[in-house]
Write a protein that holds these residues in place. Structure first.
Motif, PDB file in Angstrom:
ATOM      1  N   MET A   1       0.828  -1.200   0.000  1.00 57.07           N
ATOM      2  CA  MET A   1       0.000   0.000   0.000  1.00 57.07           C
ATOM      3  C   MET A   1       0.867   1.255   0.000  1.00 57.07           C
ATOM      4  O   MET A   1       0.585   2.217  -0.734  1.00 57.07           O
ATOM      5  N   ALA A   2       1.914   1.267   0.814  1.00 61.29           N
ATOM      6  CA  ALA A   2       2.808   2.428   0.871  1.00 61.29           C
ATOM      7  C   ALA A   2       3.435   2.694  -0.497  1.00 61.29           C
ATOM      8  O   ALA A   2       3.532   3.842  -0.934  1.00 61.29           O
ATOM      9  N   GLN A   3       3.840   1.636  -1.182  1.00 58.12           N
ATOM     10  CA  GLN A   3       4.460   1.804  -2.494  1.00 58.12           C
ATOM     11  C   GLN A   3       3.451   2.299  -3.520  1.00 58.12           C
ATOM     12  O   GLN A   3       3.752   3.159  -4.351  1.00 58.12           O
ATOM     13  N   ALA A   4       2.220   1.767  -3.461  1.00 60.67           N
ATOM     14  CA  ALA A   4       1.182   2.186  -4.403  1.00 60.67           C
ATOM     15  C   ALA A   4       0.825   3.655  -4.206  1.00 60.67           C
ATOM     16  O   ALA A   4       0.597   4.384  -5.182  1.00 60.67           O
ATOM     17  N   VAL A   5       0.781   4.105  -2.959  1.00 63.73           N
ATOM     18  CA  VAL A   5       0.504   5.515  -2.680  1.00 63.73           C
ATOM     19  C   VAL A   5       1.638   6.383  -3.209  1.00 63.73           C
ATOM     20  O   VAL A   5       1.416   7.425  -3.844  1.00 63.73           O
ATOM     21  N   GLU A   6       2.861   5.958  -2.967  1.00 62.58           N
ATOM     22  CA  GLU A   6       4.023   6.695  -3.466  1.00 62.58           C
ATOM     23  C   GLU A   6       3.988   6.805  -4.987  1.00 62.58           C
ATOM     24  O   GLU A   6       4.241   7.883  -5.556  1.00 62.58           O
ATOM     25  N   ASP A   7       3.642   5.707  -5.641  1.00 61.78           N
ATOM     26  CA  ASP A   7       3.591   5.696  -7.107  1.00 61.78           C
ATOM     27  C   ASP A   7       2.475   6.583  -7.653  1.00 61.78           C
ATOM     28  O   ASP A   7       2.562   7.064  -8.787  1.00 61.78           O
ATOM     29  N   ALA A   8       1.409   6.770  -6.850  1.00 64.62           N
ATOM     30  CA  ALA A   8       0.255   7.547  -7.310  1.00 64.62           C
ATOM     31  C   ALA A   8       0.471   9.055  -7.195  1.00 64.62           C
ATOM     32  O   ALA A   8      -0.265   9.826  -7.799  1.00 64.62           O
ATOM     33  N   LEU A   9       1.446   9.480  -6.405  1.00 66.53           N
ATOM     34  CA  LEU A   9       1.721  10.910  -6.256  1.00 66.53           C
ATOM     35  C   LEU A   9       2.212  11.485  -7.583  1.00 66.53           C
ATOM     36  O   LEU A   9       2.749  10.756  -8.412  1.00 66.53           O
ATOM     37  N   PRO A  10       2.020  12.790  -7.832  1.00 66.86           N
ATOM     38  CA  PRO A  10       1.513  13.819  -6.919  1.00 66.86           C
ATOM     39  C   PRO A  10      -0.011  13.840  -6.849  1.00 66.86           C
ATOM     40  O   PRO A  10      -0.685  13.331  -7.736  1.00 66.86           O
ATOM     41  N   ALA A  11      -0.522  14.443  -5.775  1.00 69.02           N
ATOM     42  CA  ALA A  11      -1.956  14.566  -5.581  1.00 69.02           C
ATOM     43  C   ALA A  11      -2.253  15.843  -4.815  1.00 69.02           C
ATOM     44  O   ALA A  11      -1.423  16.316  -4.025  1.00 69.02           O
ATOM     45  N   SER A  12      -3.426  16.394  -5.033  1.00 65.76           N
ATOM     46  CA  SER A  12      -3.852  17.582  -4.297  1.00 65.76           C
ATOM     47  C   SER A  12      -4.300  17.223  -2.886  1.00 65.76           C
ATOM     48  O   SER A  12      -4.088  17.977  -1.937  1.00 65.76           O
ATOM     49  N   VAL A  13      -4.960  16.058  -2.766  1.00 68.67           N
ATOM     50  CA  VAL A  13      -5.526  15.610  -1.493  1.00 68.67           C
ATOM     51  C   VAL A  13      -5.216  14.140  -1.307  1.00 68.67           C
ATOM     52  O   VAL A  13      -5.237  13.362  -2.276  1.00 68.67           O
ATOM     53  N   ALA A  14      -4.923  13.734  -0.085  1.00 69.48           N
ATOM     54  CA  ALA A  14      -4.761  12.318   0.251  1.00 69.48           C
ATOM     55  C   ALA A  14      -5.626  12.014   1.467  1.00 69.48           C
ATOM     56  O   ALA A  14      -5.590  12.752   2.460  1.00 69.48           O
ATOM     57  N   VAL A  15      -6.402  10.950   1.378  1.00 67.54           N
ATOM     58  CA  VAL A  15      -7.267  10.530   2.483  1.00 67.54           C
ATOM     59  C   VAL A  15      -6.899   9.103   2.853  1.00 67.54           C
ATOM     60  O   VAL A  15      -7.119   8.169   2.081  1.00 67.54           O
ATOM     61  N   CYS A  16      -6.317   8.938   4.026  1.00 66.00           N
ATOM     62  CA  CYS A  16      -5.866   7.616   4.481  1.00 66.00           C
ATOM     63  C   CYS A  16      -6.960   6.989   5.344  1.00 66.00           C
ATOM     64  O   CYS A  16      -6.957   7.107   6.565  1.00 66.00           O
ATOM     65  N   ALA A  17      -7.921   6.346   4.668  1.00 66.40           N
ATOM     66  CA  ALA A  17      -9.034   5.711   5.370  1.00 66.40           C
ATOM     67  C   ALA A  17      -8.757   4.248   5.679  1.00 66.40           C
ATOM     68  O   ALA A  17      -9.528   3.611   6.401  1.00 66.40           O
ATOM     69  N   ALA A  18      -7.695   3.680   5.121  1.00 63.39           N
ATOM     70  CA  ALA A  18      -7.391   2.263   5.346  1.00 63.39           C
ATOM     71  C   ALA A  18      -6.985   2.009   6.788  1.00 63.39           C
ATOM     72  O   ALA A  18      -6.366   2.855   7.433  1.00 63.39           O
ATOM     73  N   ALA A  19      -7.332   0.836   7.277  1.00 60.66           N
ATOM     74  CA  ALA A  19      -6.902   0.387   8.605  1.00 60.66           C
ATOM     75  C   ALA A  19      -5.633  -0.456   8.414  1.00 60.66           C
ATOM     76  O   ALA A  19      -5.690  -1.682   8.367  1.00 60.66           O
ATOM     77  N   VAL A  20      -4.521   0.225   8.271  1.00 62.99           N
ATOM     78  CA  VAL A  20      -3.257  -0.449   7.972  1.00 62.99           C
ATOM     79  C   VAL A  20      -2.734  -1.158   9.216  1.00 62.99           C
ATOM     80  O   VAL A  20      -2.724  -0.587  10.311  1.00 62.99           O
ATOM     81  N   ALA A  21      -2.302  -2.408   9.060  1.00 63.55           N
ATOM     82  CA  ALA A  21      -1.732  -3.141  10.190  1.00 63.55           C
ATOM     83  C   ALA A  21      -0.473  -2.431  10.673  1.00 63.55           C
ATOM     84  O   ALA A  21       0.406  -2.090   9.875  1.00 63.55           O
ATOM     85  N   ASP A  22      -0.387  -2.201  11.985  1.00 67.80           N
ATOM     86  CA  ASP A  22       0.770  -1.493  12.537  1.00 67.80           C
ATOM     87  C   ASP A  22       2.038  -2.329  12.480  1.00 67.80           C
ATOM     88  O   ASP A  22       3.137  -1.785  12.360  1.00 67.80           O
TER      89      ASP A  22
END
Length: 406
Positions: free
Chosen positions: A257-278
């Protein structure tokens, strides 16, 4: 509205005659209409009458050599601004809800990347049947708009809900759609949304996870897309369908997920609604961990997963102008949310109680009670459906984007 174009799907039902009046009203306002007439629909209205009113060819055959040589079902569904299904029979609704594509109408509806409006019409017993209610719920979750049905006398002699909305009502909903489309506040903005849980493997058959369903994140992605945003949804393993009009990237682990978010940038807004395992296991076992009969319990050494929200919030370059996190808490919801806001460095925290209290049991349910925690204060919302929460949150994001000129 000379530049507006609708693809009208006419289903098989006595209410099909109303589609002719709808076409006339649309054409009076300069809205272009192409029509797909289903085989059942042609039992109630003729292709000639539909063609005379649209001023265009009427489509009905999925395997027309001339049309399909140019991928007609794709072109039909995407050349329009809006697809309207009137009447939307129980059969058509079932096909749409379950992704069937066995004729031109259902194939065009499945192939579209545009919004869809349905005007249901059927016998009252069919409308009230559990299968139809289930299909309707799925369609609305997918972002399909609905007008009607109305109560009234049925052709079969019964009375109740199931009469197709009148042409002027359907027209009103279409015009409202165009009015909203003309003022899409998030046009030109890219928004990243994360949703669902992550699965952190222990061995080939076991993993660490949580009970997140992805309902809230997926609903929010759909709501933002309806406001004109280009949405990238990064989803962990869920059973929720991919929202219409949203680019969905499926991942499994927090690192994915972290890599996919990084690849999707740039963005105007980011909303982290996922319950990511700590945490994750430090070294996934290559084979299933077996009991050896001694009663010994295997030791799992855990390491911390990437903190996606904090990483986005603390970026020196390319930070989204608005970063929003979610906090699923079981106690001291607002206090923990305030602490998380300061710790992560994000702009907002959307907090909810996922414990077993009166507002708990949120994970997997259709309702949510949230608190919007910002540097300016706390805004507590009443219990709402997750779709309503998504719509309100998307509107709040759009307002902030406008106010800050993001």
């Amino acid at each position: 509205m000379a530049d507006k174009h609708i693809l009208l799907v006419i289903g098989g039902g006595i209410a099909a005659y109303k589609s002719l009046e709808l076409i006339r009203r649309l054409r009076e306002r300069g809205i272009g209409v192409r029509a797909i007439l289903t085989r059942a629909g042609s039992e109630f209205v003729t292709p000639l009458s539909v063609s005379a009113l649209t001023g265009d060819k009427v489509y009905g055959d999925l395997f027309s050599l001339t049309d399909e040589a140019e991928m007609g079902h794709i072109e039909l569904s995407r050349a329009a601004d809006l697809l309207v299904v009137a009447p939307a029979t129980a059969d058509l609704m079932a096909k749409m809800a379950n992704g069937h594509a066995d004729d031109l109408a259902s194939t065009a509806l499945l192939a579209t990347d545009k919004r869809v409006l349905i005007a249901p019409a059927m016998n009252v017993r069919m409308w009230e049947h559990a299968a139809t209610r289930r299909n309707l719920k799925q369609l609305t979750a997918d972002g399909v708009m609905v007008v009607g049905p109305n109560d009234g006398d049925m052709a079969c002699g019964e009375y109740g809900p199931g009469r197709m909305a009148e042409p002027h009502e359907i027209l009103g909903r279409i015009l409202a759609f165009y009015e909203g489309e003309a003022n899409r506040p998030l046009d030109g903005r890219h928004v990243i949304v994360t949703s669902g849980p992550t699965h952190e493997p222990i061995d080939p058959v076991r993993y660490i996870a949580n009970r997140s369903s992805g309902k809230q994140g997926h609903a929010l992605a759909a709501a933002l897309a309806r406001l004109g945003a280009r949405v990238t949804l990064v989803s962990g393993p869920v059973t929720e369908p991919d929202p219409t009009g949203v680019q969905t990237i499926h991942v499994e682990t927090a690192r994915d997920m972290a890599q996919a978010v990084e690849d999707a940038l740039p963005a105007s807004v980011a909303v982290c609604a996922a319950a990511v395992a700590d945490w994750r296991v430090d070294g996934e076992a290559g084979q299933k961990i077996k009991k050896d009969g001694s009663g010994a319990v295997p030791t799992l050494s855990l390491v911390e997963n990437p903190d996606i929200l904090a990483s986005l919030s603390r970026r020196n370059q390319g930070r989204p102008a608005l970063v929003i996190g979610f906090a699923a808490e079981t106690e001291k919801v607002v206090d923990h949310a305030r602490a998380k806001l300061a710790r992560k460095g994000c702009d907002w925290i959307v907090a909810n109680d996922v414990g077993s209290g009166p507002d708990g049991g949120v994970m997997g349910s259709t309702d949510n009670t949230v608190h919007i925690v910002t540097g300016e204060g706390i805004e507590s919302w009443p219990k709402l459906s997750k779709i309503e929460v998504a719509a309100r949150l998307a509107a709040r994001i759009a307002l902030t984007v406008k106010e800050r000129n993001i």
